[in-house]
Scaffold this active site. Structure first.
Site, PDB file in Angstrom:
ATOM      1  CG  HIS A 513      46.803  37.116  45.446  1.00  0.00           C
ATOM      2  ND1 HIS A 513      45.595  37.712  45.156  1.00  0.00           N
ATOM      3  CD2 HIS A 513      46.529  36.134  46.330  1.00  0.00           C
ATOM      4  CE1 HIS A 513      44.635  37.118  45.840  1.00  0.00           C
ATOM      5  NE2 HIS A 513      45.165  36.151  46.558  1.00  0.00           N
ATOM      6  CG  ASP A 517      41.284  39.242  42.856  1.00  0.00           C
ATOM      7  OD1 ASP A 517      42.364  39.602  43.363  1.00  0.00           O
ATOM      8  OD2 ASP A 517      40.365  40.026  42.554  1.00  0.00           O
TER       9      ASP A 517
END
Length: 540
Positions: A513, A517
């Site tokens: 992450h 995204d």
């Protein structure tokens, strides 16, 4: 010029120093600089200087002198010489062979060279000797294989860098956990010097240097825990009692309670007036004794079951490094997972057509995994943000699309790499996957076979029938695709009572992450699904 002055004052061999300094100044500075690790090219420069000026030694020497009452005495010439670029069949620029040149000294040993455990991968800190292909006394030439070294990822052949004789093998076949830089063998220039190293052992300073090259372990603070003792009943310490003190004072109720539970009053210290034993003292004593009995009961019961039958399997080098890297990945990379179902009916039809052409032309069959690798590579080209890795200062986005393919073997998990997979045809990808998988099973992968990957594909569906799973990211990459098996499902048709059958395959994308995204990961999966459900687009 300080180095040149040092040479002029202390070496009788450099007779042509002025001419040497005038013509080879830049190479000399680079040659004698502290901390320099010469490459193969620099070694060639040094050999050229040697041939041109005749008296220049072929290896760097550090001459240390001590002064006693004004007299200068030479007591040792020794220098660690890490040589970049270990010679494999095709060469490897990222590895280092540690060699130490030893010159004749007061110990009486002739000129020799200590060969250290090489660093054969960026993550290697120690290695094992699988087997020696040369034995003590054998003559060795540059390029000849000395031994096979089991690294953290594969078994690699270590080749000789210079001509000579193998005088002593310090660590024999099967030696384990040898630190990078630690001496494993000694070579000499003359065959007659071999016998002088029969009982040779590396000095303690060599061992310290090897251990110092690896990352120092964090010292653990010793914590001394005090044993937790159960509360002891209040007892009077035995003292030299006088006849007047032999009498024990207790209340009638306390005496009755002590007789019922067979408690010796002399072992209890009273808390009543003038040390009189009261009922509360007896009850406290009985309660503390009950805790001791109850605490001892479970330990007695725990010892009653029969001992378990088990076998301890030693960790292999690949198992230890795999465990270390996966633990590092889960502890430091914020994983999240995206799953999508893809219809593979058109993919299977195209595969059948291509395999018919392959069989007609004598080529090898194309697998579903080959098509998955190609689709993943093209999706990475379309969504390059997923072809990246995280660093503390920036996100590195790669232009090359190199796909690692997880391969399970008896020796552990390997991830050989298909380089530039987006530019290769399906037949070429299929051939490389089969070749690398076979080398992985034979434990003969070279570092160039598994280094440099930017994305990983792990398929447990075809070989094992796993429907869906989540894979752990292979650092420093930012994504890994977990491929499940295909299964037939009922799909609603156009009419109210119409239905069709179709095959669907579940795939799960694990993302870092910090780099990818959620929307970017979803965009990549959408592109991947498009290539799988319309496979003809991969051929354009």
């Amino acid at each position: 010029m300080a180095y040149a002055s040092h040479i002029i004052n202390h070496s009788k061999k450099l007779r042509n120093v002025p001419n040497f300094l005038r013509h080879e100044h830049s190479i000399l500075v680079r040659w004698f600089s502290n901390g320099t690790q010469p490459s193969i090219g620099k070694r060639d420069d040094i050999r050229k200087i040697h041939r041109r000026h005749c008296n220049v030694p072929s290896e760097r020497e550090t001459v240390t002198r001590s002064s006693t009452n004004g007299a200068m005495s030479k007591f040792g010439v020794q220098k660690r010489n890490p040589i970049a670029g270990l010679a494999f069949n095709q060469g490897l620029s990222s590895s280092q062979v540690y060699m130490r040149r030893g010159f004749s000294s007061n110990s009486g040993l002739p000129p020799h060279q200590e060969i250290g455990m090489p660093s054969l991968s960026p993550t290697m800190t120690e290695g094992n000797i699988a087997r020696w292909l040369k034995k003590e006394g054998d003559k060795v030439a540059p390029g000849e294989v000395l031994c096979e070294v089991e690294t953290d990822k594969a078994t690699v052949e270590m080749e000789s860098m210079e001509e000579g004789y193998l005088a002593k093998i310090i660590h024999g076949d099967g030696s384990k956990e040898i630190k990078v830089g630690e001496v494993i063998a000694v070579t000499v220039e003359e065959e007659g010097d071999i016998e002088k190293f029969k009982d040779y052992k590396p000095s303690a300073s060599d061992a310290d240097t090897a251990s110092g090259s690896s990352a120092p372990a964090t010292p653990k603070k010793e914590v001394v825990e005090e044993p937790v003792s159960s509360p002891e009943p209040k007892t009077s310490k035995p003292t030299a009692a006088t006849p007047a003190e032999d009498r024990v004072f207790s209340s009638p109720l306390a005496r009755k309670l002590a007789e019922e539970h067979k408690v010796p009053l002399s072992s209890i210290k009273g808390t009543g007036p003038n040390g009189t034993i009261v009922k509360a003292d007896i009850e406290e004593y009985l309660a503390s004794r009950g805790k001791e009995v109850s605490a001892a009961a479970p330990s007695a019961k725990a010892g009653t079951p029969a001992a378990l039958d088990y076998t301890d399997i030693p960790h292999s080098q690949i198992r230890k490094i795999t465990a270390s890297r996966l633990l590092f990945s889960k502890q430091t990379i914020p994983h999240y997972y995206l799953t999508v179902d893809t219809c593979v009916d058109k993919l299977m039809d195209l595969r059948s057509q291509l395999n018919s052409l392959q069989e007609a032309s004598g080529g090898k069959r194309i697998s579903v995994n080959d098509l998955v690798i190609k689709a993943a590579a093209l999706a990475l080209r379309k969504v390059p943000q997923c072809n990246s890795s995280w660093t503390d200062d920036y996100i590195r986005q790669y232009r090359n699309i190199n796909i690692n393919v997880a391969v399970q073997t008896d020796n552990g998990l390997f991830v050989p790499v298909i380089k530039d997979a987006d530019k290769k045809g399906l037949s070429r990808i299929g051939e490389e996957v089969k070749q690398l998988a076979q080398k992985a099973k034979e434990n003969s992968l070279k570092p160039e076979d598994y280094e440099g990957g930017t994305f990983t594909v792990s398929n447990l569906g075809g070989p094992f029938g796993i429907k869906q799973f989540c894979a752990i990211i292979n650092p420093p990459q930012a994504g890994i695709l977990a491929v499940g098996s295909a299964e037939k499902r009922v799909v609603p048709g156009s009419g109210p009572e119409q239905f069709e059958f179709a095959s669907f395959m579940s795939v799960t994308l694990s993302c870092d992450h910090r780099v990818i995204d959620g929307a970017i990961g979803a965009e990549w999966l959408k592109a991947f699904k498009g290539y799988i459900e319309n496979p003809e687009s991969m051929l354009l």
